[in-house]
Design a protein around this motif. Structure first.
Motif, PDB file in Angstrom:
ATOM      1  N   ARG A  11       0.452  -0.583  -0.438  1.00  0.00           N
ATOM      2  CA  ARG A  11       0.034   0.434  -0.183  1.00  0.00           C
ATOM      3  C   ARG A  11       0.943   1.011   0.050  1.00  0.00           C
ATOM      4  N   VAL A  12       0.750   2.428  -0.706  1.00  0.00           N
ATOM      5  CA  VAL A  12       1.267   3.954  -1.046  1.00  0.00           C
ATOM      6  C   VAL A  12       0.107   4.239  -0.246  1.00  0.00           C
ATOM      7  N   CYS A  13       0.230   4.660   1.158  1.00  0.00           N
ATOM      8  CA  CYS A  13      -0.790   6.357   1.796  1.00  0.00           C
ATOM      9  C   CYS A  13       0.316   8.046   1.261  1.00  0.00           C
ATOM     10  N   CYS A  14      -0.620   8.477   0.378  1.00  0.00           N
ATOM     11  CA  CYS A  14      -0.449   9.933   0.214  1.00  0.00           C
ATOM     12  C   CYS A  14      -1.133  10.812   1.188  1.00  0.00           C
ATOM     13  N   VAL A  15      -0.239  11.670   1.682  1.00  0.00           N
ATOM     14  CA  VAL A  15      -1.138  12.989   2.703  1.00  0.00           C
ATOM     15  C   VAL A  15      -0.650  14.348   1.586  1.00  0.00           C
ATOM     16  N   ASP A  16      -1.883  15.071   1.290  1.00  0.00           N
ATOM     17  CA  ASP A  16      -1.879  15.771  -0.406  1.00  0.00           C
ATOM     18  C   ASP A  16      -0.660  15.855  -1.216  1.00  0.00           C
ATOM     19  N   LEU A  17      -0.736  15.061  -1.035  1.00  0.00           N
ATOM     20  CA  LEU A  17      -0.129  14.450  -2.568  1.00  0.00           C
ATOM     21  C   LEU A  17      -0.477  13.956  -3.768  1.00  0.00           C
ATOM     22  N   PRO A  18      -2.118  13.228  -3.365  1.00  0.00           N
ATOM     23  CA  PRO A  18      -3.025  12.569  -4.645  1.00  0.00           C
ATOM     24  C   PRO A  18      -2.074  11.976  -6.257  1.00  0.00           C
TER      25      PRO A  18
END
Length: 213
Positions: A182-189
């Motif tokens: 999984r790759v979780c991105c915050v403020d970076l869709p």
């Protein structure tokens, strides 16, 4: 804080002296009022102030800013992070997010930080709170992708510009061995989403979670 909230000092003492289970840490964190959680975590960890960036921050990297604790709680839930995972915080700064997730889940955690003084501060934090399952890698995450192939959850709080992000995603796609990545991105869709990833559900505020197809 609420009347039943455990003090930051008491939690720090428990961490150092005997350890705290993920269930107990989560319960203690949720007992703190939402508006106080970031301050409580900083007090538990003994983080006094935002550490400034140094001259070794490469062009195309974003200055370090700590992620909100409630976003980390959402990340744990939406990415279904558990004790068998290896959580990798890309651009970990002083190790705050990696340590919060490790305490909430029991997962092994790895922080990757390009700035030497921040990586040193992160190692000091892990040692100070006796967290042997939190390790810190000093280096450029784009160049370290192959050595992090055991990671199952990768966390990005806007650490790169577009070009470096594309390079990192390409290196990760080639090197990762986990079918449950999984790759979780915050403020970076991710726009566009790489062909080897698909989005999990919908974006929730600043958070977007992706998994291997």
């Amino acid at each position: 804080m609420g009347g039943d909230a455990i003090s930051a000092f008491a939690m720090r003492q428990r961490l150092v002296r005997q350890g705290v289970s993920p269930t107990d840490f989560r319960k203690a964190l949720l007992s703190v009022a939402v508006v106080d959680r970031d301050r409580w975590v900083d007090e538990v960890f003994g983080i006094d102030a935002l550490v400034p960036d140094g001259p070794d921050l490469p062009r195309g990297c974003v200055p370090y800013v700590p992620c909100a604790v409630d976003v980390l709680l959402s990340t744990v839930e939406q990415a279904a992070i558990g004790a068998d995972d290896v959580f990798v915080d890309v651009g970990c700064g002083v190790g705050r997010a990696a340590l919060v997730v490790q305490l909430l889940t029991g997962a092994s955690a790895v922080g990757v930080e390009v700035q030497a003084h921040l990586a040193c501060a992160a190692r000091d934090l892990a040692a100070r709170l006796a967290r042997p399952r939190l390790s810190i890698v000093h280096g450029d995450a784009v160049e370290q992708a192959a050595s992090l192939s055991a990671g199952t959850v990768f966390f990005l709080y806007c650490p790169f510009s577009d070009d470096r992000l594309k390079r990192w995603l390409g290196a990760l796609g080639e090197s990762s061995v986990s079918p449950a990545l999984r790759v979780c991105c915050v403020d970076l869709p991710l726009r566009p989403v790489p062909v080897w990833l698909e989005q999990v559900g919908f974006e929730s505020g600043p958070l977007a979670v992706y998994r291997r197809r």
